[in-house]
Design a protein around this motif. Sequence first.
Motif, PDB file in Angstrom:
ATOM      1  N   CYS A   1       0.852  -1.186   0.000  1.00 27.06           N
ATOM      2  CA  CYS A   1       0.000   0.000   0.000  1.00 27.06           C
ATOM      3  C   CYS A   1       0.891   1.240   0.000  1.00 27.06           C
ATOM      4  CB  CYS A   1      -0.895   0.054   1.235  1.00 27.06           C
ATOM      5  SG  CYS A   1      -2.213  -1.148   1.218  1.00 27.06           S
ATOM      6  N   LEU A   2       0.581   2.170  -0.875  1.00 28.63           N
ATOM      7  CA  LEU A   2       1.253   3.462  -0.905  1.00 28.63           C
ATOM      8  C   LEU A   2       0.179   4.529  -0.771  1.00 28.63           C
ATOM      9  CD1 LEU A   2       3.821   5.169  -1.331  1.00 28.63           C
ATOM     10  CD2 LEU A   2       3.273   5.149  -3.782  1.00 28.63           C
ATOM     11  N   MET A   3       0.255   5.291   0.314  1.00 29.38           N
ATOM     12  CA  MET A   3      -0.712   6.366   0.546  1.00 29.38           C
ATOM     13  C   MET A   3      -0.434   7.515  -0.413  1.00 29.38           C
ATOM     14  SD  MET A   3      -2.939   5.742   2.864  1.00 29.38           S
ATOM     15  CE  MET A   3      -3.512   7.399   3.172  1.00 29.38           C
ATOM     16  N   LEU A   4      -1.473   7.984  -1.073  1.00 28.81           N
ATOM     17  CA  LEU A   4      -1.331   9.111  -1.992  1.00 28.81           C
ATOM     18  C   LEU A   4      -1.870  10.398  -1.395  1.00 28.81           C
ATOM     19  CD1 LEU A   4      -2.379   7.277  -5.263  1.00 28.81           C
ATOM     20  CD2 LEU A   4      -0.068   7.686  -4.376  1.00 28.81           C
ATOM     21  N   ASP A   5      -2.926  10.298  -0.580  1.00 32.45           N
ATOM     22  CA  ASP A   5      -3.534  11.488   0.010  1.00 32.45           C
ATOM     23  C   ASP A   5      -4.316  11.085   1.250  1.00 32.45           C
ATOM     24  OD1 ASP A   5      -4.171  14.250   0.084  1.00 32.45           O
ATOM     25  OD2 ASP A   5      -6.099  13.857  -0.864  1.00 32.45           O
ATOM     26  N   GLY A   6      -4.401  11.984   2.228  1.00 35.92           N
ATOM     27  CA  GLY A   6      -5.176  11.732   3.440  1.00 35.92           C
ATOM     28  C   GLY A   6      -4.393  10.958   4.478  1.00 35.92           C
TER      29      GLY A   6
ATOM     30  N   LEU B   1      -3.949   1.630   9.765  1.00 38.62           N
ATOM     31  CA  LEU B   1      -3.916   0.181   9.552  1.00 38.62           C
ATOM     32  C   LEU B   1      -3.539  -0.395  10.900  1.00 38.62           C
ATOM     33  CD1 LEU B   1      -2.025  -0.135   6.158  1.00 38.62           C
ATOM     34  CD2 LEU B   1      -4.424  -0.610   6.585  1.00 38.62           C
ATOM     35  N   ASP B   2      -4.510  -0.969  11.586  1.00 39.94           N
ATOM     36  CA  ASP B   2      -4.330  -1.370  12.980  1.00 39.94           C
ATOM     37  C   ASP B   2      -3.928  -0.125  13.763  1.00 39.94           C
ATOM     38  OD1 ASP B   2      -5.017  -4.074  12.337  1.00 39.94           O
ATOM     39  OD2 ASP B   2      -2.994  -4.323  11.544  1.00 39.94           O
ATOM     40  N   GLU B   3      -2.788  -0.106  14.423  1.00 37.96           N
ATOM     41  CA  GLU B   3      -2.364   1.076  15.195  1.00 37.96           C
ATOM     42  C   GLU B   3      -1.390   1.956  14.426  1.00 37.96           C
ATOM     43  OE1 GLU B   3      -1.853  -2.124  16.910  1.00 37.96           O
ATOM     44  OE2 GLU B   3      -3.957  -1.946  17.450  1.00 37.96           O
ATOM     45  N   VAL B   4      -1.086   1.630  13.178  1.00 43.46           N
ATOM     46  CA  VAL B   4      -0.118   2.383  12.387  1.00 43.46           C
ATOM     47  C   VAL B   4      -0.852   3.453  11.569  1.00 43.46           C
ATOM     48  CG1 VAL B   4       1.609   2.222  10.551  1.00 43.46           C
ATOM     49  CG2 VAL B   4       1.412   0.385  12.236  1.00 43.46           C
ATOM     50  N   LEU B   5      -0.432   4.716  11.717  1.00 44.02           N
ATOM     51  CA  LEU B   5      -1.011   5.816  10.955  1.00 44.02           C
ATOM     52  C   LEU B   5      -0.189   6.031   9.695  1.00 44.02           C
ATOM     53  CD1 LEU B   5      -2.941   8.209  10.583  1.00 44.02           C
ATOM     54  CD2 LEU B   5      -1.337   9.577  11.955  1.00 44.02           C
ATOM     55  N   LEU B   6      -0.844   5.918   8.543  1.00 46.05           N
ATOM     56  CA  LEU B   6      -0.190   6.175   7.268  1.00 46.05           C
ATOM     57  C   LEU B   6      -0.642   7.532   6.746  1.00 46.05           C
ATOM     58  CD1 LEU B   6      -0.638   2.726   5.474  1.00 46.05           C
ATOM     59  CD2 LEU B   6       1.350   3.551   6.741  1.00 46.05           C
ATOM     60  N   ARG B   7       0.325   8.306   6.245  1.00 43.74           N
ATOM     61  CA  ARG B   7       0.063   9.609   5.628  1.00 43.74           C
ATOM     62  C   ARG B   7       0.602   9.592   4.205  1.00 43.74           C
ATOM     63  NH1 ARG B   7       1.952  11.704  11.076  1.00 43.74           N
ATOM     64  NH2 ARG B   7       0.023  12.375  12.080  1.00 43.74           N
ATOM     65  N   ALA B   8       0.368  10.668   3.465  1.00 45.86           N
ATOM     66  CA  ALA B   8       0.803  10.739   2.071  1.00 45.86           C
ATOM     67  C   ALA B   8       2.255  10.300   1.914  1.00 45.86           C
ATOM     68  CB  ALA B   8       0.624  12.154   1.534  1.00 45.86           C
ATOM     69  N   LEU B   9       2.481   9.408   0.967  1.00 49.66           N
ATOM     70  CA  LEU B   9       3.764   8.824   0.577  1.00 49.66           C
ATOM     71  C   LEU B   9       4.305   7.791   1.557  1.00 49.66           C
ATOM     72  CD1 LEU B   9       5.543  11.867  -1.084  1.00 49.66           C
ATOM     73  CD2 LEU B   9       4.054  10.150  -2.111  1.00 49.66           C
ATOM     74  N   ASP B  10       3.532   7.416   2.585  1.00 48.53           N
ATOM     75  CA  ASP B  10       3.927   6.306   3.454  1.00 48.53           C
ATOM     76  C   ASP B  10       3.634   4.989   2.736  1.00 48.53           C
ATOM     77  OD1 ASP B  10       4.795   7.924   5.507  1.00 48.53           O
ATOM     78  OD2 ASP B  10       2.975   7.688   6.706  1.00 48.53           O
ATOM     79  N   TYR B  11       4.456   3.990   3.027  1.00 48.39           N
ATOM     80  CA  TYR B  11       4.362   2.672   2.409  1.00 48.39           C
ATOM     81  C   TYR B  11       4.151   1.634   3.493  1.00 48.39           C
ATOM     82  CZ  TYR B  11       6.070  -1.610   0.157  1.00 48.39           C
ATOM     83  OH  TYR B  11       6.193  -2.890  -0.325  1.00 48.39           O
ATOM     84  N   GLN B  12       3.357   0.612   3.178  1.00 47.06           N
ATOM     85  CA  GLN B  12       3.123  -0.475   4.126  1.00 47.06           C
ATOM     86  C   GLN B  12       3.044  -1.778   3.348  1.00 47.06           C
ATOM     87  OE1 GLN B  12       0.084  -2.419   4.692  1.00 47.06           O
ATOM     88  NE2 GLN B  12       0.663  -3.269   6.642  1.00 47.06           N
TER      89      GLN B  12
ATOM     90  N   THR C   1     -10.235   5.613   8.538  1.00 48.01           N
ATOM     91  CA  THR C   1      -9.769   6.946   8.175  1.00 48.01           C
ATOM     92  C   THR C   1     -10.722   8.014   8.714  1.00 48.01           C
ATOM     93  OG1 THR C   1      -9.186   8.457   6.383  1.00 48.01           O
ATOM     94  CG2 THR C   1     -10.847   6.780   5.872  1.00 48.01           C
ATOM     95  N   ASP C   2     -10.160   8.995   9.396  1.00 45.19           N
ATOM     96  CA  ASP C   2     -10.922  10.158   9.856  1.00 45.19           C
ATOM     97  C   ASP C   2     -11.075  11.180   8.729  1.00 45.19           C
ATOM     98  OD1 ASP C   2     -11.287   9.493  12.617  1.00 45.19           O
ATOM     99  OD2 ASP C   2      -9.195  10.029  12.981  1.00 45.19           O
TER     100      ASP C   2
END
Length: 89
Positions: A44-49, A53-64, A77-78
Motif C-alpha cells: 500500500c502506498l498512501m497518496l492522500d489523506g 492500519l491497525d495502530e499504524v497511521l499512514l500519511r501521504a507517501l507512506d508505504y506499508q 480513516t478520519d
Amino acid sequence: EWLDFAPGIRRRLMWQRGREAAMLYRSAPGVSVPRHGHGHDEECLMLDGELFLDEVLLRALDYQLAPAGSEHGGVFTDTGAVLYAHGDV
C-alpha cells in the motif's frame, strides 16, 4: 473507471492477473474496513489523506507491506484517503 467497493469506498482496478491486482482506492472520511487477511503480499502506498492500519497511521507517501497470510485487525480513516494497493482483488 471508479466502482463502488464498499460503503464509502470506491476502487479503480488498474491491472489484474488471476486474484492479484493493482488498484486505487478512494475512501470517504469516517470509513472503516473490518478485519481481513491477505492471500498475496499486499503493498500500500498512501497518496492522500490519513489512514490507520491497525495502530499504524499512514500519511501521504507512506508505504506499508502486509505479507501473505497476515491480517489487519481494522482499517479506519478520519480524513478520507486515496491509496495505491497491489495485492488480492
